[in-house]
Design an enzyme around this catalytic site. Structure first.
Site, short mmCIF file in Angstrom:
data_model
loop_
_atom_site.label_atom_id
_atom_site.label_comp_id
_atom_site.label_asym_id
_atom_site.label_seq_id
_atom_site.Cartn_x
_atom_site.Cartn_y
_atom_site.Cartn_z
CB ILE A 85 5.07 2.39 13.83
CG1 ILE A 85 4.75 0.91 13.67
CG2 ILE A 85 5.02 3.14 12.51
CD1 ILE A 85 3.26 0.64 13.44
CB ALA A 104 0.80 -3.89 8.96
CE LYS A 110 -4.06 -4.50 10.53
NZ LYS A 110 -3.03 -3.47 10.19
CE1 TYR A 112 -2.16 -8.75 9.35
CE2 TYR A 112 -4.28 -9.68 8.68
CZ TYR A 112 -3.32 -8.70 8.58
OH TYR A 112 -3.51 -7.66 7.70
CG LEU A 129 -1.86 1.21 1.35
CD1 LEU A 129 -2.74 1.38 0.11
CD2 LEU A 129 -2.72 1.10 2.61
CB THR A 181 1.18 -8.17 6.26
OG1 THR A 181 2.45 -8.20 5.62
CG2 THR A 181 0.75 -6.74 6.51
N1 LIG Z 1 -2.20 -7.31 1.96
C1 LIG Z 1 -3.49 -7.55 2.16
O1 LIG Z 1 -4.13 -8.36 1.48
C2 LIG Z 1 -4.23 -6.78 3.23
C3 LIG Z 1 -5.59 -7.08 3.45
C4 LIG Z 1 -6.27 -6.36 4.42
C5 LIG Z 1 -5.62 -5.40 5.16
N2 LIG Z 1 -4.30 -5.15 4.95
C6 LIG Z 1 -3.66 -4.12 5.76
O2 LIG Z 1 -3.23 -3.10 4.88
C7 LIG Z 1 -2.05 -2.49 5.41
C8 LIG Z 1 -0.97 -2.46 4.34
O3 LIG Z 1 -0.70 -3.81 3.96
P1 LIG Z 1 0.39 -4.16 2.86
O4 LIG Z 1 -0.16 -5.27 2.03
O5 LIG Z 1 0.89 -2.93 2.21
O6 LIG Z 1 1.51 -4.77 3.81
P2 LIG Z 1 3.06 -5.01 3.47
O7 LIG Z 1 3.27 -5.05 2.01
O8 LIG Z 1 3.47 -6.19 4.30
O9 LIG Z 1 3.75 -3.69 4.02
C9 LIG Z 1 3.89 -3.44 5.39
C10 LIG Z 1 5.12 -2.58 5.53
O10 LIG Z 1 5.28 -2.24 6.92
C11 LIG Z 1 6.64 -2.37 7.24
N3 LIG Z 1 6.82 -2.53 8.68
C12 LIG Z 1 6.78 -3.67 9.41
N4 LIG Z 1 7.03 -3.38 10.70
C13 LIG Z 1 7.24 -2.04 10.79
C14 LIG Z 1 7.56 -1.16 11.83
N5 LIG Z 1 7.75 -1.61 13.09
N6 LIG Z 1 7.70 0.15 11.57
C15 LIG Z 1 7.55 0.62 10.31
N7 LIG Z 1 7.27 -0.16 9.26
C16 LIG Z 1 7.10 -1.49 9.49
C17 LIG Z 1 7.09 -3.57 6.45
O11 LIG Z 1 8.50 -3.61 6.34
P3 LIG Z 1 9.22 -5.07 6.27
O12 LIG Z 1 8.61 -5.76 5.08
O13 LIG Z 1 10.66 -4.71 6.10
O14 LIG Z 1 8.90 -5.77 7.55
C18 LIG Z 1 6.41 -3.29 5.11
O15 LIG Z 1 7.19 -2.43 4.32
C19 LIG Z 1 -1.69 -3.27 6.66
O16 LIG Z 1 -2.20 -2.60 7.78
C20 LIG Z 1 -2.42 -4.57 6.50
O17 LIG Z 1 -2.72 -5.16 7.74
C21 LIG Z 1 -3.59 -5.82 4.00
#
Ligand SMILES: NC(=O)c1ccc[n+]([C@@H]2O[C@H](COP(=O)([O-])OP(=O)(O)OC[C@H]3O[C@@H](n4cnc5c(N)ncnc54)[C@H](OP(=O)(O)O)[C@@H]3O)[C@@H](O)[C@H]2O)c1
Length: 289
Positions: free
Chosen positions: A39, A62, A131, A127, A13, A64
């Protein structure tokens, strides 16, 4: 000019927010990767807010990995709950508007109808529990906040369901996909663009109030994972065969029915939400198939 801090900016995202931001006269984005801003470290967040005069935060940071979270509960809760809580407390302290992204996995029990933001939550896995705890801390601590629950995020780049299905189909052979989990796919660029539109609306509201709270955003329409996979693999020439599978055979702890009701999102923000099949067609065009 108002500074918008985007945490976790290297995730799916976060990257989509970078790609969909259009330069304007009232917002300055500040994209922070995990290495730039953790964070779970409140001192780092406070320093960033102070240095840049942050007025909006979009929390994309997050943990994830849904499967690994079962064994790594502590790491998962540290980011998804405690980290979200730090952001909320600091947002309240500094008068910042917080966008916190959450998930359909906070739901568990099948209702048989699209889930409303205030329906009872009942997460089935670690998870989802982390959340939900994050949502609760944001709602308790933040003053001006939008918790946006989304689901099944995908895009043409990075590692996600779409790119995995394309790679598997290109390899050929048989792909098995569960056909008894029902939800709504969400093209990550649609969600990112919608978040920017909301911030623009708030930044130029001239007194109009957009109520804090929980909102739902996915693409319109409903699908099983099998339906979604079928739409992807039949969109280009390949030799794969897609076979349905039941969740029981895979042993995944995920909700059977997590279609989100988006009425309040549409009413409050007046933003049109595309159908998942239309957005998939755009994603297919943007990918290098
Ligand atoms: N993907 C889905 O299908 C989905 C569905 C529903 C909701 N969501 C929600 O949508 C949001 C975005 O998801 P996404 O798919 O973009 O997830 P993502 O691709 O896994 O990205 C999450 C990012 O957060 C970073 N991160 C992890 N721990 C952190 C910390 N302590 N401080 C700062 N950054 C940190 C990760 O870095 P590293 O990779 O280096 O750890 C990664 O770059 C999340 O809240 C997720 O729960 C996602």
């Amino acid at each position: 000019m108002a500074t918008v801090l985007v945490t976790g900016s290297e995730g799916q995202l976060g990257r989509a927010l970078q790609a969909t931001f259009t330069t304007n006269s009232f917002l300055v984005p500040l994209f922070c990767t995990k290495a730039m801003l953790d964070i779970t470290a409140p001192d780092q967040i406070a320093a960033c807010i102070k240095a840049h005069g942050v007025q909006y935060i979009i929390n994309c940071a997050a943990y994830t990995n849904v499967e690994a979270a079962e064994q790594e509960r502590e790491s998962c809760f540290k980011v998804n709950s405690i980290g979200a809580g730090h952001l909320a407390a600091l947002a309240a302290k500094h008068g910042i508007v917080l966008f916190h992204i959450s998930t359909d996995y906070v739901f568990g029990a099948t209702t048989g109808r699209p889930l409303r933001p205030n329906d009872p939550t009942d997460p089935l896995n670690a998870y989802g529990q982390s959340k939900r705890a994050g949502e609760q801390l944001v709602a308790e601590r933040a003053t001006h906040f939008y918790i946006i629950r989304t689901a099944w995020l995908y895009g043409a780049q990075g590692s996600n369901f779409f790119t995995k299905m394309v790679a598997l189909a290109q390899q050929g052979g048989t792909i098995q996909m569960v056909d008894d989990q029902i939800g709504s796919p969400t093209y990550v660029y649609d969600l990112a663009a919608a978040i920017w539109k909301i911030i623009e609306k708030i930044a130029t509201a001239h007194g109009k109030d957009y109520l804090s709270g929980i909102y739902h955003y996915t693409n319109e329409g409903v699908a099983s994972w099998y339906d979604f996979a079928y739409a992807i693999v039949t969109a280009f020439p390949n030799n794969c065969t897609l076979m349905p599978l039941s969740s029981a055979e895979v042993g995944l702890k995920r909700p059977y029915y997590s279609v989100l009701n988006k009425s309040s999102f549409r009413e409050v923000f007046q933003i049109k939400i595309p159908h998942w099949k239309d957005s998939l067609a755009i994603c297919l065009k943007q990918s290098n198939i």
